[in-house]
Design an enzyme around this catalytic site. Structure first.
Site, short mmCIF file in Angstrom:
data_model
loop_
_atom_site.label_atom_id
_atom_site.label_comp_id
_atom_site.label_asym_id
_atom_site.label_seq_id
_atom_site.Cartn_x
_atom_site.Cartn_y
_atom_site.Cartn_z
N PRO A 191 -7.47 7.80 -4.89
CA PRO A 191 -8.91 7.51 -4.90
C PRO A 191 -9.41 7.14 -3.51
O PRO A 191 -8.82 6.27 -2.86
CB PRO A 191 -9.02 6.32 -5.86
CG PRO A 191 -7.68 5.66 -5.81
CD PRO A 191 -6.68 6.75 -5.58
N HIS A 247 0.45 4.37 -2.56
CA HIS A 247 0.21 5.74 -2.08
C HIS A 247 1.34 6.67 -2.49
O HIS A 247 1.11 7.87 -2.67
CB HIS A 247 0.02 5.75 -0.56
CG HIS A 247 -1.34 5.31 -0.12
ND1 HIS A 247 -2.11 6.01 0.76
CD2 HIS A 247 -2.08 4.23 -0.48
CE1 HIS A 247 -3.28 5.39 0.95
NE2 HIS A 247 -3.28 4.30 0.21
N GLU A 249 2.54 14.75 2.62
CA GLU A 249 1.59 13.68 2.25
C GLU A 249 1.30 12.72 3.40
O GLU A 249 0.17 12.29 3.61
CB GLU A 249 2.13 12.86 1.07
CG GLU A 249 2.21 13.58 -0.25
CD GLU A 249 2.98 12.75 -1.28
OE1 GLU A 249 2.88 11.52 -1.26
OE2 GLU A 249 3.68 13.35 -2.11
N HIS A 309 -6.23 -5.76 -2.17
CA HIS A 309 -7.13 -5.77 -1.01
C HIS A 309 -7.43 -7.19 -0.54
O HIS A 309 -8.27 -7.39 0.34
CB HIS A 309 -8.43 -5.03 -1.33
CG HIS A 309 -8.29 -3.55 -1.30
ND1 HIS A 309 -9.35 -2.69 -1.49
CD2 HIS A 309 -7.21 -2.76 -1.09
CE1 HIS A 309 -8.92 -1.44 -1.40
NE2 HIS A 309 -7.63 -1.46 -1.17
N ASN A 355 -3.42 8.77 4.86
CA ASN A 355 -2.14 8.12 5.16
C ASN A 355 -1.84 7.99 6.66
O ASN A 355 -1.14 7.07 7.07
CB ASN A 355 -0.99 8.92 4.51
CG ASN A 355 -1.05 8.87 3.00
OD1 ASN A 355 -1.54 7.91 2.41
ND2 ASN A 355 -0.56 9.92 2.35
N GLY A 368 4.08 10.70 -8.59
CA GLY A 368 4.85 9.59 -9.13
C GLY A 368 5.64 8.87 -8.05
O GLY A 368 5.62 9.23 -6.88
N ASP A 379 8.34 8.61 -6.23
CA ASP A 379 9.53 9.41 -5.90
C ASP A 379 9.79 9.47 -4.40
O ASP A 379 10.56 10.31 -3.93
CB ASP A 379 9.38 10.84 -6.45
CG ASP A 379 8.27 11.62 -5.75
OD1 ASP A 379 7.42 10.98 -5.06
OD2 ASP A 379 8.25 12.86 -5.86
N ARG A 433 0.83 -1.22 0.00
CA ARG A 433 0.00 0.00 0.00
C ARG A 433 0.86 1.26 0.00
O ARG A 433 0.51 2.27 -0.64
CB ARG A 433 -0.92 -0.04 1.23
CG ARG A 433 -1.94 1.09 1.28
CD ARG A 433 -3.02 0.77 2.30
NE ARG A 433 -3.89 1.93 2.50
CZ ARG A 433 -3.99 2.61 3.64
NH1 ARG A 433 -3.28 2.25 4.68
NH2 ARG A 433 -4.80 3.64 3.74
#
Length: 308
Positions: free
Chosen positions: A143, A46, A68, A173, A74, A52, A54, A42
Site C-alpha cells: 500500500p 515489505h 523487489e 509508524h 524499497n 508472503g 519468503d 518495516r
C-alpha cells in the site's frame, strides 16, 4: 500432503542458538543506530506483503530480472539488509544451511519491537526462502502512503488481515522516518483550491515546511522527518494520540482517524497503550504467517541476497 505449520522453538533441535545469535546481532545494530529498529520492522512488512514472508525482498536484481528491493518503495528507503546478512553469516558458521533468511527477518522484526517498545512475542518459525523476486509485484501488493482507509482495509484483507489488525500494525509508524516526497503534497498544492491539506494541524504543517522544501525546489536531496514527532524512537501508542491531534504524517496515517470505519479503533488504541501493544504482538505473528513456504517448498539460502 499439506505443508507443515510454523512452530515456536522450531530451531531448538537443529540450531539451538539461532534466536540468540539473531537477537545479539539486532541488539548491536540498534545500539549503534536506534533507527535500525524501525528499519527491521518495516523490512518484515515489505517482505510479507509481496509473495508472503519468503525473504524475496532480500534478493538482489539480476541482469534479466529487476527485484523487489530496487522498487522506489524499497530503494533507497528500506534499511536493515546488512543486519540480516550479518546474522545469516554467523548462523551459517554455526549451523550451515539450517536457518532461513525469511525466519531471520521475522525474528529481527520481533527483537526490534522488543528493543524499541518492550513488546515481546514468540515467533513461530520454519519458513523457507523463495526463489523469485519481481519489482513489478511491489506496486501490486504494497500500500502506498497515499491510500485512504477504504483502500488500506481492502489491501490488508487480501493478505488475511482485518481492519483492526491493519490499524494496529499501522502503529509501527510510531518509530522510523519518512521522506518528504511521501507527504509533501499535503503541504504544497494540495488540490485545485487548497494549498494545504485541511486535515493537517496548521502548526505541525508549518514545522514540516521548515524540514521539507517545496517539491519544485530540487537544490537538496529528499529529506526525512520522524513519523512520530514526540517519541520518535519508542514503539508506543503515541502514534494514535498524534492522529487525534491531526499530526498523522502520511495521508495513510491521518485517514485512519478521519474515516468512520476506523476512527473508533484509533481512539481505542490511543486510550490504552497496553492493549494496543498486546494486539500489535498478535498482529505481527499473524502477518508473519502470510503465504509462507514450509516443508520442502523453496530453499534455505546460503546468502540472503541470491538464490542458491
Amino acid at each position: 500432503m499439506a505443508a507443515p505449520p510454523l512452530q515456536v522453538g522450531y530451531y531448538l533441535p537443529t540450531c539451538p542458538l539461532a534466536e540468540f545469535v539473531i537477537r545479539k546481532t539486532v541488539f548491536d545494530a540498534v545500539s549503534r543506530n536506534s533507527g535500525m529498529a524501525a528499519g527491521l520492522v518495516r523490512l518484515h512488512f515489505h517482505d510479507c506483503f509481496v509473495r508472503g514472508c519468503d525473504a524475496s525482498v532480500l534478493l538482489k536484481s539480476t541482469s534479466g530480472n529487476p527485484a523487489e528491493r530496487d522498487h522506489p518503495a524499497n530503494n533507497p528507503s528500506l534499511r536493515g539488509f546488512e543486519i540480516i546478512d550479518q546474522a545469516k553469516a554467523r548462523l551459517e558458521d554455526l549451523c550451515p544451511s539450517t536457518v532461513s533468511c525469511a525466519d531471520i527477518v521475522a525474528f529481527a522484526a520481533r527483537d526490534s519491537a522488543h528493543l524499541a517498545g518492550g513488546i515481546f512475542y514468540d515467533v513461530p518459525a520454519g519458513r523457507r526462502d523463495g526463489r523469485v523476486s519481481r519489482l513489478v509485484e511491489v506496486t501490486q501488493n504494497l500500500p502506498p502512503p497515499s491510500f485512504n482507509a477504504t483502500q488500506l482495509i481492502a489491501n490488508f484483507a487480501r493478505k488475511g488481515l482485518s481492519a483492526d489488525e491493519m490499524v494496529t500494525l499501522s502503529g509501527a509508524h510510531s518509530i522510523g522516518v519518512s521522506h518528504c516526497s511521501s507527504f509533501s503534497s499535503r503541504l504544497y498544492a494540495f488540490n485545485a483550491t487548497l494549498a494545504q491539506d485541511p486535515t493537517l494541524d496548521p502548526a505541525y504543517a508549518t514545522f514540516l515546511k521548515t524540514k521539507c522544501p517545496p517539491p519544485s525546489n530540487k537544490t537538496q536531496p529528499d529529506p526525512t522527518v520522524p513519523l512520530d514527532s514526540i517519541t520518535a524512537n519508542t514503539l508506543d501508542n503515541q502514534y494514535y494520540l498524534q492522529l487525534l491531534n491531526l499530526r498523522g504524517l502520511l495521508t495513510s496515517d491521518e485517514t485512519l482517524y478521519k474515516s468512520p470505519s476506523t476512527s473508533g479503533m484509533v481512539m481505542n488504541n490511543a486510550r490504552n497503550g497496553l492493549v494496543w501493544s498486546l494486539k500489535f504482538a498478535q498482529a505481527m505473528v499473524k502477518m508473519g504467517s502470510i503465504e509462507v513456504l514450509t516443508g520442502n517448498q523453496g530453499e534455505i539460502r546460503k546468502l540472503c541476497s541470491v538464490v542458491n
